[in-house]
Write an enzyme that holds these catalytic residues in place. Structure first.
Site, PDB file in Angstrom:
ATOM      1  N   ASN A  97      -8.966  52.508 -21.077  1.00 20.24           N
ATOM      2  CA  ASN A  97      -8.948  53.503 -22.138  1.00 20.24           C
ATOM      3  C   ASN A  97      -7.728  53.273 -23.027  1.00 20.24           C
ATOM      4  OD1 ASN A  97     -11.269  54.851 -21.295  1.00 20.24           O
ATOM      5  ND2 ASN A  97     -10.137  56.195 -19.923  1.00 20.24           N
ATOM      6  N   LYS A 177     -14.147  53.433 -29.305  1.00 21.19           N
ATOM      7  CA  LYS A 177     -13.830  53.780 -27.922  1.00 21.19           C
ATOM      8  C   LYS A 177     -12.779  54.888 -27.876  1.00 21.19           C
ATOM      9  CE  LYS A 177     -11.164  50.923 -25.602  1.00 21.19           C
ATOM     10  NZ  LYS A 177     -10.657  49.791 -24.767  1.00 21.19           N
TER      11      LYS A 177
END
Length: 298
Positions: A97, A177
């Site tokens: 992430n 993302k």
């Protein structure tokens, strides 16, 4: 292909286990998970049913492989980079992430690829992880365009039966993302909801606002990422993983440090440098940081 997965928790074990069906895979993680894998192999259940026997180590220094896949929490990126810098790798790909790739580039001589993974993974017990949803892995050159290394990695993932896309627009996909992370992680952690109800319930407005703010930041730094694409991405991922819990919700539920700095900090820092207003991301980030501070996690 020889593959080393650095950070073999839930996602790393899932990806590494799937790759081990076809390739020579080494997992680097923590005991007792690694010890159980050495003794009995790795079991993946849920949406995928696999039993494999990759190498399982707790020390990732002085290793070598064609590819290193980094799946640590974002706050462990620097430690991962230091360990990988002691070894030799043809390429390194982050499936983390946040926007962590630049920190890997600064520490490593190997080519660093950008990547995303939308597979759902949950740690069940030492030696076993559950696939909570079959998604895809996207890999490409960090600066975009054609990447021969990314093409080789994509072919290797495909050969192992991993749904894979080799993309030439990774600068946009990295912010996509980040928008998904910002839209789902914080709101779901604060509301204690699964991904689907987060977007479908009262927190949905917060989630969509966080995604739009991420898109504004992307455009400020020179990446063409429309608000509509950001919101569409958050809604699509929430629908595809409706019953899943986000990683941040899992961290909060288990009283663990979160990736708030890598997600909301990445948006806020760039917004501050470019004069972009991001009140939603700033508020969500502050609330999560406040929760961490109260528990001595930061």
């Amino acid at each position: 292909m020889e593959v080393l997965v650095y950070g073999a928790g839930a996602l790393g074990s899932l990806v590494g286990g799937l790759l081990a069906r076809e390739h020579d895979v080494t997992l680097v993680g923590r005991d007792p998970h690694m010890r159980r894998i050495r003794e009995d192999g790795l079991r993946i259940d849920g949406a995928v049913d696999v039993r494999v026997a990759p190498r399982a180590l707790t020390d990732g220094t002085h290793r070598a492989a064609d590819l290193a896949v980094v799946t640590t929490k974002a706050y462990d990126t620097d430690a991962a980079a230091r360990a990988l810098a002691t070894g030799e790798y043809g390429a390194v790909c982050s499936l983390q992430n946040g926007l962590t790739e630049e920190r890997l580039v600064a520490a490593l001589d190997a080519t660093v690829l950008a990547g995303t993974a939308s597979y759902g993974a949950r740690f069940a017990e030492p030696g076993r992880v559950t696939c909570t949803g079959v998604g895809e892995v996207v890999v490409g050159g960090l600066s975009g365009g054609h990447s021969p290394q990314a093409a080789r990695v994509g072919a290797a993932f495909d050969a192992a039966g991993v749904e894979t896309v080799v993309a030439e627009d990774m600068p946009v996909r990295r912010f996509e993302k980040l928008a998904v992370n910002a839209g789902i992680n914080g709101p779901s952690a604060l509301a204690r909801t699964e991904n689907g109800p987060t977007l479908g319930g009262p927190a949905g407005g917060v989630a969509r606002a966080a995604a739009r703010e991420t898109a504004r930041v992307a455009r400020a730094v020179g990446t063409d990422f429309p608000d509509e694409r950001a919101v569409d991405a958050v809604e699509r991922v929430a629908a595809d993983t409706a019953a899943n819990r986000s990683s941040m919700r899992e961290d909060v539920a288990n009283e663990r440090r979160t990736e708030v700095d890598a997600i909301y900090g990445a948006v806020i820092d760039r917004a501050d440098r470019h004069g972009v207003s991001v009140p939603t991301c700033r508020t969500v980030g502050s609330l999560i940081r406040g929760w961490e501070a109260e528990r001595g996690l930061r």
